[in-house]
Design a protein around this motif. Structure first.
Motif, PDB file in Angstrom:
ATOM      1  N   GLN A  24       0.809  -1.213   0.000  1.00 28.77           N
ATOM      2  CA  GLN A  24       0.000   0.000   0.000  1.00 28.77           C
ATOM      3  C   GLN A  24       0.848   1.271   0.000  1.00 28.77           C
ATOM      4  OE1 GLN A  24      -2.380  -0.522   3.512  1.00 28.77           O
ATOM      5  NE2 GLN A  24      -3.598  -2.172   2.624  1.00 28.77           N
ATOM      6  N   MET A  25       2.159   1.115   0.151  1.00 29.75           N
ATOM      7  CA  MET A  25       3.033   2.280   0.272  1.00 29.75           C
ATOM      8  C   MET A  25       3.534   2.782  -1.076  1.00 29.75           C
ATOM      9  SD  MET A  25       2.984   2.695   3.495  1.00 29.75           S
ATOM     10  CE  MET A  25       4.254   3.932   3.648  1.00 29.75           C
ATOM     11  N   ALA A  26       3.703   1.873  -2.031  1.00 30.00           N
ATOM     12  CA  ALA A  26       4.236   2.260  -3.335  1.00 30.00           C
ATOM     13  C   ALA A  26       3.704   1.286  -4.381  1.00 30.00           C
ATOM     14  CB  ALA A  26       5.761   2.236  -3.321  1.00 30.00           C
ATOM     15  N   THR A  27       3.698   1.725  -5.630  1.00 28.63           N
ATOM     16  CA  THR A  27       3.191   0.892  -6.723  1.00 28.63           C
ATOM     17  C   THR A  27       4.336   0.514  -7.637  1.00 28.63           C
ATOM     18  OG1 THR A  27       1.065   2.022  -6.647  1.00 28.63           O
ATOM     19  CG2 THR A  27       1.552   0.735  -8.619  1.00 28.63           C
ATOM     20  N   GLU A  28       4.606  -0.770  -7.730  1.00 22.33           N
ATOM     21  CA  GLU A  28       5.684  -1.251  -8.582  1.00 22.33           C
ATOM     22  C   GLU A  28       5.223  -1.285 -10.043  1.00 22.33           C
ATOM     23  OE1 GLU A  28       9.644  -2.296  -8.895  1.00 22.33           O
ATOM     24  OE2 GLU A  28       8.439  -1.527  -7.257  1.00 22.33           O
ATOM     25  N   PRO A  29       6.052  -0.862 -11.000  1.00 19.98           N
ATOM     26  CA  PRO A  29       5.658  -0.874 -12.417  1.00 19.98           C
ATOM     27  C   PRO A  29       5.214  -2.262 -12.867  1.00 19.98           C
ATOM     28  CG  PRO A  29       7.698   0.345 -12.112  1.00 19.98           C
ATOM     29  CD  PRO A  29       7.393  -0.311 -10.803  1.00 19.98           C
ATOM     30  N   ARG A  30       4.022  -2.335 -13.405  1.00 20.42           N
ATOM     31  CA  ARG A  30       3.467  -3.631 -13.812  1.00 20.42           C
ATOM     32  C   ARG A  30       4.269  -4.258 -14.950  1.00 20.42           C
ATOM     33  NH1 ARG A  30      -2.999  -1.961 -13.708  1.00 20.42           N
ATOM     34  NH2 ARG A  30      -3.051  -1.419 -11.484  1.00 20.42           N
ATOM     35  N   LYS A  31       4.836  -3.405 -15.827  1.00 23.58           N
ATOM     36  CA  LYS A  31       5.623  -3.940 -16.938  1.00 23.58           C
ATOM     37  C   LYS A  31       6.814  -4.729 -16.420  1.00 23.58           C
ATOM     38  CE  LYS A  31       8.274  -2.555 -21.016  1.00 23.58           C
ATOM     39  NZ  LYS A  31       8.760  -1.405 -21.840  1.00 23.58           N
ATOM     40  N   THR A  32       7.511  -4.194 -15.418  1.00 27.70           N
ATOM     41  CA  THR A  32       8.682  -4.864 -14.862  1.00 27.70           C
ATOM     42  C   THR A  32       8.282  -6.160 -14.169  1.00 27.70           C
ATOM     43  OG1 THR A  32       9.602  -2.666 -14.463  1.00 27.70           O
ATOM     44  CG2 THR A  32      10.763  -4.518 -13.481  1.00 27.70           C
ATOM     45  N   LEU A  33       7.162  -6.128 -13.456  1.00 26.01           N
ATOM     46  CA  LEU A  33       6.679  -7.333 -12.784  1.00 26.01           C
ATOM     47  C   LEU A  33       6.277  -8.398 -13.809  1.00 26.01           C
ATOM     48  CD1 LEU A  33       4.529  -5.709  -9.957  1.00 26.01           C
ATOM     49  CD2 LEU A  33       6.664  -6.973  -9.676  1.00 26.01           C
ATOM     50  N   PHE A  34       5.655  -7.960 -14.896  1.00 27.39           N
ATOM     51  CA  PHE A  34       5.262  -8.907 -15.945  1.00 27.39           C
ATOM     52  C   PHE A  34       6.496  -9.528 -16.592  1.00 27.39           C
ATOM     53  CE2 PHE A  34       3.967  -9.786 -20.409  1.00 27.39           C
ATOM     54  CZ  PHE A  34       3.065 -10.816 -20.129  1.00 27.39           C
ATOM     55  N   GLN A  35       7.537  -8.731 -16.779  1.00 27.83           N
ATOM     56  CA  GLN A  35       8.787  -9.264 -17.331  1.00 27.83           C
ATOM     57  C   GLN A  35       9.396 -10.305 -16.396  1.00 27.83           C
ATOM     58  OE1 GLN A  35      10.994  -5.631 -17.871  1.00 27.83           O
ATOM     59  NE2 GLN A  35      10.276  -5.328 -19.971  1.00 27.83           N
ATOM     60  N   ALA A  36       9.331 -10.044 -15.086  1.00 27.98           N
ATOM     61  CA  ALA A  36       9.828 -11.011 -14.113  1.00 27.98           C
ATOM     62  C   ALA A  36       9.014 -12.307 -14.193  1.00 27.98           C
ATOM     63  CB  ALA A  36       9.749 -10.424 -12.702  1.00 27.98           C
ATOM     64  N   PHE A  37       7.697 -12.162 -14.351  1.00 26.64           N
ATOM     65  CA  PHE A  37       6.822 -13.325 -14.500  1.00 26.64           C
ATOM     66  C   PHE A  37       7.205 -14.130 -15.746  1.00 26.64           C
ATOM     67  CE2 PHE A  37       3.057 -15.479 -16.062  1.00 26.64           C
ATOM     68  CZ  PHE A  37       2.494 -16.038 -14.922  1.00 26.64           C
ATOM     69  N   LEU A  38       7.468 -13.437 -16.847  1.00 25.94           N
ATOM     70  CA  LEU A  38       7.847 -14.116 -18.094  1.00 25.94           C
ATOM     71  C   LEU A  38       9.172 -14.852 -17.959  1.00 25.94           C
ATOM     72  CD1 LEU A  38       6.878 -11.616 -20.947  1.00 25.94           C
ATOM     73  CD2 LEU A  38       5.752 -13.763 -20.320  1.00 25.94           C
ATOM     74  N   PHE A  39      10.136 -14.230 -17.310  1.00 27.77           N
ATOM     75  CA  PHE A  39      11.418 -14.904 -17.081  1.00 27.77           C
ATOM     76  C   PHE A  39      11.206 -16.178 -16.261  1.00 27.77           C
ATOM     77  CE2 PHE A  39      13.591 -10.811 -18.078  1.00 27.77           C
ATOM     78  CZ  PHE A  39      14.505 -11.317 -18.989  1.00 27.77           C
ATOM     79  N   GLY A  40      10.344 -16.080 -15.244  1.00 35.42           N
ATOM     80  CA  GLY A  40      10.029 -17.268 -14.446  1.00 35.42           C
ATOM     81  C   GLY A  40       9.378 -18.352 -15.277  1.00 35.42           C
ATOM     82  N   ALA A  41       8.516 -17.929 -16.212  1.00 30.90           N
ATOM     83  CA  ALA A  41       7.851 -18.902 -17.084  1.00 30.90           C
ATOM     84  C   ALA A  41       8.859 -19.560 -18.031  1.00 30.90           C
ATOM     85  CB  ALA A  41       6.756 -18.201 -17.893  1.00 30.90           C
ATOM     86  N   LEU A  42       9.788 -18.784 -18.556  1.00 29.00           N
ATOM     87  CA  LEU A  42      10.748 -19.302 -19.532  1.00 29.00           C
ATOM     88  C   LEU A  42      11.724 -20.307 -18.932  1.00 29.00           C
ATOM     89  CD1 LEU A  42      11.560 -16.040 -21.546  1.00 29.00           C
ATOM     90  CD2 LEU A  42      10.256 -18.035 -22.336  1.00 29.00           C
ATOM     91  N   ILE A  43      12.088 -20.117 -17.668  1.00 30.24           N
ATOM     92  CA  ILE A  43      13.064 -21.045 -17.079  1.00 30.24           C
ATOM     93  C   ILE A  43      12.456 -22.415 -16.813  1.00 30.24           C
ATOM     94  CG2 ILE A  43      14.448 -19.221 -16.024  1.00 30.24           C
ATOM     95  CD1 ILE A  43      13.129 -19.911 -13.344  1.00 30.24           C
ATOM     96  N   THR A  44      11.131 -22.530 -16.931  1.00 32.72           N
ATOM     97  CA  THR A  44      10.484 -23.834 -16.728  1.00 32.72           C
ATOM     98  C   THR A  44      11.056 -24.877 -17.678  1.00 32.72           C
ATOM     99  OG1 THR A  44       8.454 -22.653 -16.181  1.00 32.72           O
ATOM    100  CG2 THR A  44       8.254 -25.020 -16.567  1.00 32.72           C
ATOM    101  N   PHE A  45      11.310 -24.476 -18.921  1.00 31.52           N
ATOM    102  CA  PHE A  45      11.709 -25.438 -19.951  1.00 31.52           C
ATOM    103  C   PHE A  45      13.136 -25.954 -19.774  1.00 31.52           C
ATOM    104  CE2 PHE A  45       8.344 -22.708 -21.588  1.00 31.52           C
ATOM    105  CZ  PHE A  45       7.373 -23.666 -21.846  1.00 31.52           C
TER     106      PHE A  45
END
Length: 224
Positions: A24-45
């Motif tokens: 509730q104190m600050a809002t993290e950029p959604r684009k950066t968070l989405f990129q982190a999510f994608l990196f997590g998805a890619l390492i699955t393979f």
């Protein structure tokens, strides 16, 4: 197919939304968070490929080492490596709570792809159990990992390396314990419930502590 995909993705999105909205104190950029999510998805393979090769080649003959230690170690190491190399020095990682969000994002990226592949193989009947156990546990491992990354990033008492070590060691121990419990055939149900309660308690405690560090960090920025 749409129903199955929705059932596979929904738990990860719900858990991420929960941790995101807790900030509730600050809002993290959604684009950066989405990129982190994608990196997590890619390492699955690559993780699944290495696990497959180790199993097929019987490189490690001990079943416990293969299914518990190697499996847990590979998954946590790759997640840790992504955060360390791609996110840790990123300009958007600018407060202690960000570690929680990036840790959860990378972990849920991996858990979501893994969940999709698992449900495609074994059907939607396992969706609820998968949401309660593997998906949520990966998210909570990520929270613990991210908490220590946040501590390391903003450490002011020469403990950066100590916290960086804990960012891989703590989730690894938790993951090994989780996988070890699942190997107790016929008894795992009685052991997994208290472990998951502990895991949720631990993760939420780290979230609370990260909030306290964030408040202190913002206060210091304002009055320096």
């Amino acid at each position: 197919m749409i129903l199955l995909f929705s059932a596979a993705v929904a738990p990860g999105l719900a858990l991420f939304s929960y941790f995101y909205l807790r900030n509730q104190m600050a809002t993290e950029p959604r684009k950066t968070l989405f990129q982190a999510f994608l990196f997590g998805a890619l390492i699955t393979f690559p993780i699944m490929f290495i696990q497959y090769v180790l199993k097929e080649e019987a490189t490690i003959t001990n079943r416990y080492l293969t299914e518990v230690l190697v499996s847990s170690g590979l998954e946590e190491f790759f997640k840790w490596l992504v955060i360390l190399l791609v996110i840790f020095r990123h300009i958007e990682f600018d407060d202690p709570y960000d570690g929680i969000l990036y840790g959860a994002s990378v972990s849920l990226g991996f858990a979501t792809v893994e969940n999709v592949l698992y449900l495609l193989s074994f059907g939607i009947d396992t969706a609820i159990l998968r949401a309660i156990l593997p998906v949520s546990s990966h998210a909570l491992f990520g929270v613990v990992m991210g908490y220590y990354f946040g501590k390391s990033k903003f450490a002011k008492n020469d403990k950066e390396r100590e916290y960086l070590f804990l960012s891989i060691f703590a989730p690894l121990i938790l993951h090994v314990t989780y996988n070890s419990i699942l190997r107790f055939e016929g008894y795992w149900v009685y052991l997994i419930a208290p472990f998951m309660f502990y895991l949720w308690w631990l993760a939420l405690r780290k979230v609370k502590l990260a909030h306290q560090h964030l408040v202190q960090h913002l206060y210091e920025q304002k009055y320096q």
